[in-house]
Design a protein around this motif. Structure first.
Motif, PDB file in Angstrom:
ATOM      1  N   PRO A   1      18.710  27.132  15.405  1.00 15.47           N
ATOM      2  CA  PRO A   1      18.897  28.591  15.281  1.00 15.47           C
ATOM      3  C   PRO A   1      18.999  29.085  13.839  1.00 15.47           C
ATOM      4  O   PRO A   1      18.399  30.103  13.483  1.00 15.47           O
ATOM      5  CB  PRO A   1      20.199  28.847  16.058  1.00 15.47           C
ATOM      6  N   GLU A   2      19.767  28.385  13.010  1.00 12.01           N
ATOM      7  CA  GLU A   2      19.931  28.826  11.623  1.00 12.01           C
ATOM      8  C   GLU A   2      18.621  28.697  10.850  1.00 12.01           C
ATOM      9  O   GLU A   2      18.229  29.595  10.096  1.00 12.01           O
ATOM     10  CB  GLU A   2      21.032  28.005  10.936  1.00 12.01           C
ATOM     11  N   ALA A   3      17.959  27.555  11.032  1.00  7.33           N
ATOM     12  CA  ALA A   3      16.677  27.344  10.347  1.00  7.33           C
ATOM     13  C   ALA A   3      15.625  28.334  10.852  1.00  7.33           C
ATOM     14  O   ALA A   3      14.795  28.828  10.080  1.00  7.33           O
ATOM     15  CB  ALA A   3      16.204  25.911  10.562  1.00  7.33           C
ATOM     16  N   PHE A   4      15.681  28.632  12.160  1.00 12.81           N
ATOM     17  CA  PHE A   4      14.734  29.590  12.739  1.00 12.81           C
ATOM     18  C   PHE A   4      14.936  30.976  12.127  1.00 12.81           C
ATOM     19  O   PHE A   4      13.969  31.661  11.768  1.00 12.81           O
ATOM     20  CB  PHE A   4      14.924  29.644  14.257  1.00 12.81           C
ATOM     21  N   LYS A   5      16.197  31.376  12.000  1.00  6.93           N
ATOM     22  CA  LYS A   5      16.498  32.690  11.430  1.00  6.93           C
ATOM     23  C   LYS A   5      16.020  32.784   9.983  1.00  6.93           C
ATOM     24  O   LYS A   5      15.435  33.799   9.563  1.00  6.93           O
ATOM     25  CB  LYS A   5      18.003  32.957  11.500  1.00  6.93           C
ATOM     26  N   LYS A   6      16.234  31.713   9.232  1.00 11.32           N
ATOM     27  CA  LYS A   6      15.797  31.695   7.835  1.00 11.32           C
ATOM     28  C   LYS A   6      14.273  31.776   7.738  1.00 11.32           C
ATOM     29  O   LYS A   6      13.719  32.534   6.929  1.00 11.32           O
ATOM     30  CB  LYS A   6      16.298  30.427   7.151  1.00 11.32           C
ATOM     31  N   ALA A   7      13.591  30.996   8.584  1.00 17.68           N
ATOM     32  CA  ALA A   7      12.123  30.970   8.553  1.00 17.68           C
ATOM     33  C   ALA A   7      11.533  32.325   8.935  1.00 17.68           C
ATOM     34  O   ALA A   7      10.605  32.822   8.283  1.00 17.68           O
ATOM     35  CB  ALA A   7      11.599  29.883   9.483  1.00 17.68           C
ATOM     36  N   THR A   8      12.074  32.936   9.992  1.00 18.79           N
ATOM     37  CA  THR A   8      11.537  34.228  10.434  1.00 18.79           C
ATOM     38  C   THR A   8      11.793  35.322   9.399  1.00 18.79           C
ATOM     39  O   THR A   8      10.977  36.228   9.223  1.00 18.79           O
ATOM     40  CB  THR A   8      12.153  34.639  11.780  1.00 18.79           C
ATOM     41  N   THR A   9      12.916  35.233   8.712  1.00 25.86           N
ATOM     42  CA  THR A   9      13.221  36.214   7.666  1.00 25.86           C
ATOM     43  C   THR A   9      12.228  36.101   6.513  1.00 25.86           C
ATOM     44  O   THR A   9      11.732  37.108   5.993  1.00 25.86           O
ATOM     45  CB  THR A   9      14.657  36.012   7.143  1.00 25.86           C
ATOM     46  N   GLU A  10      11.919  34.871   6.117  1.00 30.15           N
ATOM     47  CA  GLU A  10      10.953  34.659   5.031  1.00 30.15           C
ATOM     48  C   GLU A  10       9.559  35.134   5.434  1.00 30.15           C
ATOM     49  O   GLU A  10       8.851  35.763   4.639  1.00 30.15           O
ATOM     50  CB  GLU A  10      10.924  33.176   4.651  1.00 30.15           C
ATOM     51  N   VAL A  11       9.179  34.840   6.679  1.00 31.96           N
ATOM     52  CA  VAL A  11       7.865  35.281   7.163  1.00 31.96           C
ATOM     53  C   VAL A  11       7.803  36.806   7.196  1.00 31.96           C
ATOM     54  O   VAL A  11       6.801  37.415   6.804  1.00 31.96           O
ATOM     55  CB  VAL A  11       7.573  34.697   8.564  1.00 31.96           C
ATOM     56  N   ALA A  12       8.883  37.443   7.647  1.00 33.29           N
ATOM     57  CA  ALA A  12       8.912  38.905   7.724  1.00 33.29           C
ATOM     58  C   ALA A  12       8.707  39.531   6.347  1.00 33.29           C
ATOM     59  O   ALA A  12       7.980  40.524   6.199  1.00 33.29           O
ATOM     60  CB  ALA A  12      10.227  39.376   8.326  1.00 33.29           C
ATOM     61  N   SER A  13       9.325  38.954   5.318  1.00 34.01           N
ATOM     62  CA  SER A  13       9.168  39.507   3.965  1.00 34.01           C
ATOM     63  C   SER A  13       7.720  39.399   3.499  1.00 34.01           C
ATOM     64  O   SER A  13       7.196  40.306   2.842  1.00 34.01           O
ATOM     65  CB  SER A  13      10.098  38.784   2.987  1.00 34.01           C
ATOM     66  N   GLU A  14       7.055  38.297   3.863  1.00 37.11           N
ATOM     67  CA  GLU A  14       5.638  38.139   3.508  1.00 37.11           C
ATOM     68  C   GLU A  14       4.777  39.159   4.251  1.00 37.11           C
ATOM     69  O   GLU A  14       3.822  39.709   3.689  1.00 37.11           O
ATOM     70  CB  GLU A  14       5.176  36.723   3.842  1.00 37.11           C
ATOM     71  N   LEU A  15       5.121  39.406   5.512  1.00 39.56           N
ATOM     72  CA  LEU A  15       4.335  40.346   6.311  1.00 39.56           C
ATOM     73  C   LEU A  15       4.475  41.777   5.794  1.00 39.56           C
ATOM     74  O   LEU A  15       3.529  42.567   5.863  1.00 39.56           O
ATOM     75  CB  LEU A  15       4.743  40.266   7.785  1.00 39.56           C
ATOM     76  N   TYR A  16       5.651  42.128   5.276  1.00 36.18           N
ATOM     77  CA  TYR A  16       5.818  43.463   4.695  1.00 36.18           C
ATOM     78  C   TYR A  16       4.912  43.643   3.473  1.00 36.18           C
ATOM     79  O   TYR A  16       4.317  44.705   3.268  1.00 36.18           O
ATOM     80  CB  TYR A  16       7.277  43.706   4.302  1.00 36.18           C
ATOM     81  N   GLN A  17       4.808  42.601   2.656  1.00 31.82           N
ATOM     82  CA  GLN A  17       3.908  42.678   1.503  1.00 31.82           C
ATOM     83  C   GLN A  17       2.457  42.823   1.965  1.00 31.82           C
ATOM     84  O   GLN A  17       1.686  43.616   1.413  1.00 31.82           O
ATOM     85  CB  GLN A  17       4.062  41.424   0.646  1.00 31.82           C
ATOM     86  N   TYR A  18       2.104  42.038   2.982  1.00 31.33           N
ATOM     87  CA  TYR A  18       0.749  42.088   3.540  1.00 31.33           C
ATOM     88  C   TYR A  18       0.445  43.499   4.047  1.00 31.33           C
ATOM     89  O   TYR A  18      -0.618  44.067   3.774  1.00 31.33           O
ATOM     90  CB  TYR A  18       0.649  41.068   4.679  1.00 31.33           C
ATOM     91  N   ALA A  19       1.399  44.075   4.787  1.00 31.24           N
ATOM     92  CA  ALA A  19       1.191  45.406   5.364  1.00 31.24           C
ATOM     93  C   ALA A  19       1.117  46.480   4.286  1.00 31.24           C
ATOM     94  O   ALA A  19       0.297  47.399   4.361  1.00 31.24           O
ATOM     95  CB  ALA A  19       2.316  45.724   6.343  1.00 31.24           C
ATOM     96  N   ALA A  20       1.977  46.362   3.274  1.00 32.18           N
ATOM     97  CA  ALA A  20       2.030  47.397   2.239  1.00 32.18           C
ATOM     98  C   ALA A  20       0.716  47.503   1.485  1.00 32.18           C
ATOM     99  O   ALA A  20       0.221  48.606   1.213  1.00 32.18           O
ATOM    100  CB  ALA A  20       3.173  47.108   1.275  1.00 32.18           C
ATOM    101  N   LEU A  21       0.117  46.354   1.139  1.00 27.62           N
ATOM    102  CA  LEU A  21      -1.161  46.381   0.422  1.00 27.62           C
ATOM    103  C   LEU A  21      -2.231  47.093   1.236  1.00 27.62           C
ATOM    104  O   LEU A  21      -3.052  47.832   0.695  1.00 27.62           O
ATOM    105  CB  LEU A  21      -1.617  44.956   0.111  1.00 27.62           C
ATOM    106  N   ARG A  22      -2.232  46.871   2.558  1.00 24.11           N
ATOM    107  CA  ARG A  22      -3.242  47.509   3.409  1.00 24.11           C
ATOM    108  C   ARG A  22      -2.922  48.987   3.641  1.00 24.11           C
ATOM    109  O   ARG A  22      -3.805  49.839   3.613  1.00 24.11           O
ATOM    110  CB  ARG A  22      -3.339  46.797   4.760  1.00 24.11           C
ATOM    111  N   ALA A  23      -1.647  49.286   3.863  1.00 23.73           N
ATOM    112  CA  ALA A  23      -1.263  50.665   4.177  1.00 23.73           C
ATOM    113  C   ALA A  23      -1.443  51.596   2.986  1.00 23.73           C
ATOM    114  O   ALA A  23      -1.809  52.762   3.145  1.00 23.73           O
ATOM    115  CB  ALA A  23       0.187  50.698   4.649  1.00 23.73           C
ATOM    116  N   MET A  24      -1.206  51.093   1.783  1.00 25.08           N
ATOM    117  CA  MET A  24      -1.308  51.948   0.597  1.00 25.08           C
ATOM    118  C   MET A  24      -2.734  52.404   0.331  1.00 25.08           C
ATOM    119  O   MET A  24      -2.964  53.369  -0.393  1.00 25.08           O
ATOM    120  CB  MET A  24      -0.765  51.210  -0.629  1.00 25.08           C
ATOM    121  N   GLU A  25      -3.704  51.705   0.911  1.00 25.50           N
ATOM    122  CA  GLU A  25      -5.101  52.091   0.732  1.00 25.50           C
ATOM    123  C   GLU A  25      -5.438  53.370   1.500  1.00 25.50           C
ATOM    124  O   GLU A  25      -6.393  54.067   1.177  1.00 25.50           O
ATOM    125  CB  GLU A  25      -6.031  50.973   1.222  1.00 25.50           C
TER     126      GLU A  25
END
Length: 433
Positions: free
Chosen positions: A344-368
């Motif tokens: 559970p702890e490792a899962f929470k850490k991994a999903t949090t890191e992935v979420a931060s990457e996805l926000y960057q991915y989304a922002a680059l596309r949305a800003m266009e």
């Protein structure tokens, strides 16, 4: 008064590869060039008299007449799929305005030559080799050939650099270095068709003119947003969710700090001939103003990014924009090599890191989509020379909102009987920090 000058070089080709043999023409009636990072292919149209002259060094003028004394026509020099370079300028200064291939030659009173940039060659090359697809032991072809190829952990930089290096075509490549998960490519698809697939994922492909050679540019950031601008955009459009907590924002900022060096590479021009940033003044060198001010808006819309892992059918996802808005786009990413942790702890850490990457991915596309800046264009002279993705600084406007630094989306260049002009279409306002 400045004197207009043009120079056109036509290279004979072997399988689309230019040979050292070329013909040079220093006159033209009209040239029209359209270039944009949003369109896969830049185009050029040349209008010339049918009677030909040449100033190529060491060129024998008698070559225009064959042994029987018959005069040659422009068709003997401007042949389909010959490589062509167009140089334009003032007072003996020439800048490369277009490089590509001849795709059509029509003749009436004048000859009209149509051209496409080097993307023309990539429309004729398969994206994946299929020489060894068929099993050599299956001589009777009992097993049908798979019509598609599954490219795991697709990385545009490694995939396209390897494939294009084999072609020996006259251009450089500057490609996005980012893993996009698995991508299925049809074996009949050309490289250009794969570029169209990537465009749906927010990745643009275009040729950028440089002094020595055109550069094939593959990027998710054609408008050259900085890490600071991305952080501000995410902060303004952050949608609260179970994953969108304080830790996610902290990781976003850490990720953007790492991303900053990669984003800045796109802003650098590769030669001194092109500045990459030029200055224009209203009522001085702006002939016509058709610019309309627009404001950033994500109201009533939101974007979603999902990422699946090998051991999970439920994606990790984030949304960016208006929480009550219409879902306009869903980007789906796959990771078929890594598992999500079960602890559970490792899962929470991994999903949090992935979420931060996805926000960057989304922002680059949305800003266009709807940035603050301009819609429309302005007309100016042929110099200073501007290319798509360059920046322009506008000054001395009566409407103060029209002053500032802006990103160029498209340039329509015309040269000939009516002078040398550029119609420059600009988009977002560059945030100055």
């Amino acid at each position: 008064m400045l004197k207009l000058n043009a120079k056109i070089r036509v290279y004979e080709t072997v399988q689309l590869i230019p040979t050292p043999k070329f013909y040079e023409f220093t006159y033209v009636k009209n040239v029209d060039i359209s270039s944009s990072y949003k369109s896969l292919t830049d185009t050029a149209t040349i209008v010339m008299p049918q009677k030909v002259y040449t100033d190529t060094k060491g060129f024998d003028q008698s070559l225009f007449t064959n042994a029987s004394g018959t005069e040659k026509t422009i068709h003997d020099f401007f042949k389909l799929e010959n490589f062509i370079e167009i140089f334009l300028g003032y007072d003996g200064d020439y800048k490369p305005a277009f490089r590509g291939y001849i795709t059509g030659v029509q003749a009436d009173i004048n000859a009209v030559i149509t051209c496409e940039d080097a993307m023309y060659a990539l429309k004729k090359v398969k994206a994946v080799k299929d020489d060894d697809v068929q099993d050599k032991n299956d001589t009777m072809n009992f097993v049908a050939t798979n019509p598609t190829a599954n490219v795991e952990n697709f990385n545009p930089k490694t995939f396209f650099e390897k494939r294009i290096k084999e072609l020996k075509l006259p251009f450089k490549i500057n490609a996005l270095d980012e893993e996009l998960g698995n991508i299925i490519i049809n074996r009949n698809q050309s490289l250009a068709q794969v570029f169209e697939i990537l465009k749906d994922k927010g990745i643009y492909t275009y040729f950028k003119i440089e002094d020595a050679a055109p550069v094939l540019t593959i990027t998710n950031n054609p408008q050259q947003h900085t890490a600071t601008e991305l952080a501000g955009f995410i902060d303004r459009n952050f949608i609260k969710s179970p994953l969108a907590g304080t830790l996610v924002k902290k990781l976003i900022n850490q990720g953007l700090a790492i991303l900053s060096s990669q984003l800045s590479k796109a802003t650098q021009s590769l030669s001194d001939r092109f500045l990459g940033k030029v200055r224009f003044r209203f009522r001085y060198n702006i002939i016509e103003d058709k610019l309309v001010v627009v404001k950033e808006s994500t109201k009533n819309t939101r974007m979603r990014v999902e990422k699946y892992f090998k051991n999970s059918n439920t994606p990790i996802y984030i949304e960016l924009g208006d929480p009550n808005g219409q879902l306009t786009k869903t980007h789906v990413l796959h990771n078929d090599t890594d598992d999500l942790p079960k602890d559970p702890e490792a899962f929470k850490k991994a999903t949090t890191e992935v979420a931060s990457e996805l926000y960057q991915y989304a922002a680059l596309r949305a800003m266009e989509s709807k940035p603050s800046g301009f819609e429309g264009s302005f007309l100016t002279f042929g110099e200073p020379f501007v290319r798509p993705t360059d920046q322009v600084i506008l000054e001395n406007a009566k409407d103060k909102e029209k002053n500032g630094t802006f990103q160029v989306e498209k340039v329509e260049r015309s040269f000939g009987e009516n002078g040398y002009r550029q119609r420059i279409f600009i988009g977002r306002r560059v945030e100055i920090v």
